[in-house]
Design an enzyme around this catalytic site. Structure first.
Site, PDB file in Angstrom:
ATOM      1  CB  SER A   1       7.259  23.508  -3.556  1.00  0.00           C
ATOM      2  OG  SER A   1       7.073  24.338  -2.181  1.00  0.00           O
TER       3      SER A   1
HETATM    4  N1  SAH Z   1       9.777  23.644   0.276  1.00  0.00           N
HETATM    5  C1  SAH Z   1       9.069  23.040   1.223  1.00  0.00           C
HETATM    6  C2  SAH Z   1       7.751  23.813   1.167  1.00  0.00           C
HETATM    7  C3  SAH Z   1       6.912  23.470   2.350  1.00  0.00           C
HETATM    8  S1  SAH Z   1       5.442  24.492   2.458  1.00  0.00           S
HETATM    9  C4  SAH Z   1       8.712  21.684   0.587  1.00  0.00           C
HETATM   10  O1  SAH Z   1       8.962  21.373  -0.395  1.00  0.00           O
HETATM   11  O2  SAH Z   1       8.543  20.941   1.490  1.00  0.00           O
HETATM   12  C5  SAH Z   1       5.872  26.012   3.332  1.00  0.00           C
HETATM   13  C6  SAH Z   1       6.624  25.889   4.672  1.00  0.00           C
HETATM   14  O3  SAH Z   1       6.856  27.267   5.064  1.00  0.00           O
HETATM   15  C7  SAH Z   1       5.726  25.209   5.688  1.00  0.00           C
HETATM   16  O4  SAH Z   1       6.375  23.968   6.333  1.00  0.00           O
HETATM   17  C8  SAH Z   1       5.531  26.502   6.656  1.00  0.00           C
HETATM   18  O5  SAH Z   1       5.285  25.825   7.967  1.00  0.00           O
HETATM   19  C9  SAH Z   1       6.881  27.231   6.589  1.00  0.00           C
HETATM   20  N2  SAH Z   1       6.527  28.420   7.092  1.00  0.00           N
HETATM   21  C10 SAH Z   1       5.325  29.234   6.847  1.00  0.00           C
HETATM   22  N3  SAH Z   1       5.565  30.579   7.569  1.00  0.00           N
HETATM   23  C11 SAH Z   1       6.828  30.368   7.916  1.00  0.00           C
HETATM   24  C12 SAH Z   1       7.658  31.437   8.891  1.00  0.00           C
HETATM   25  N4  SAH Z   1       7.546  32.598   8.888  1.00  0.00           N
HETATM   26  N5  SAH Z   1       9.010  31.062   9.064  1.00  0.00           N
HETATM   27  C13 SAH Z   1       9.442  29.706   8.987  1.00  0.00           C
HETATM   28  N6  SAH Z   1       8.647  28.872   8.000  1.00  0.00           N
HETATM   29  C14 SAH Z   1       7.658  29.135   7.620  1.00  0.00           C
END
Ligand code: SAH
Length: 220
Positions: free
Chosen positions: A69
């Protein structure tokens, strides 16, 4: 790792401080959030090839079709979570590369983080350990189920956008608890802050955002 942590040029502490000044200009005021972001080396959370862009205000790819993000969003969501007082037990959904996890871990008492893509969860867990952040509980699971064994939570923060907030997450929010979550279909998402009161749920719509979708099930 030590050398990489230290950083030089576009990955140096000065570059990180410039990112923090920019966050201030963008309206982030919580000193603890700004301090946590000033001390956390964001560049070690992305591939070495992208390191020099780690402090730009942009999302970057972290593999598996996911992104880290953008700094503003990490700061804003964390600030919204903490605005109404400190949070003891917090659930993060969507560990991704673990950057938001590292920031939260410094600001709440106990953090649990759930990720549906196994290799992302493992990599984030190992990296945080190397950064000496050792108190976070990780789980490879669909965050739509929350983490019932540790509920209720004083805070829930989701980094992926569902079309509607999963019932299980609302149920696992303690009274007085706060959930910060993007909601909506692709291209039409808004950041929401839900507060559980003794009478029900208060829903504040904060601002339009762009997140990856909240998916169901797990991926190995
Ligand atoms: N805060 C993280 C954001 C990653 S993007 C960063 O800065 O790296 C969002 C993440 O949410 C992804 O890794 C995706 O795999 C995860 N995600 C999406 N749906 C999800 C769910 N139902 N349960 C757990 N993780 C989920």
């Amino acid at each position: 790792m030590k050398q990489r942590l230290q950083g030089t040029g576009m990955t140096s502490r000065r570059t990180r401080e410039r990112m923090v000044s920019r966050l201030r200009e963008q309206g982030i005021t919580n000193g603890k959030v700004l301090a946590a972001m000033a001390e956390t080396p964001r560049h070690v959370f992305v591939d070495e090839a992208l390191e020099s862009r780690a402090y730009e205000d942009t999302a970057l790819p972290i593999g598996h079709n996911q992104t880290i993000s953008q700094p503003y969003i990490v700061a804003r969501m964390t600030e919204l979570l903490l605005e109404k007082g400190p949070r003891a037990k917090v659930l993060e959904i969507g560990t991704g590369c673990g950057y938001q996890t590292a920031i939260l871990a410094k600001l709440v008492e106990q953090l649990y983080s759930v990720e549906r893509i196994a290799p992302l969860m493992k990599k984030a867990r190992d990296l945080l350990w190397e950064l000496d952040i050792k108190t976070v509980g990780f789980k490879h699971s669909d965050g739509g189920w929350g983490w019932p064994e540790h509920a209720p939570f004083d805070g829930i923060l989701a980094a992926a956008a569902p079309a509607e907030i999963p019932e299980a997450l609302l149920a696992q929010l303690a009274e007085g608890g706060i959930m910060v979550i993007p909601v909506g279909s692709e291209g039409r998402q808004a950041l929401h802050r839900i507060t559980r009161t003794e009478h029900g749920f208060e829903d504040e719509i904060i601002e339009p955002v762009t997140f990856v979708p909240f998916l169901t099930g797990v991926s190995q």
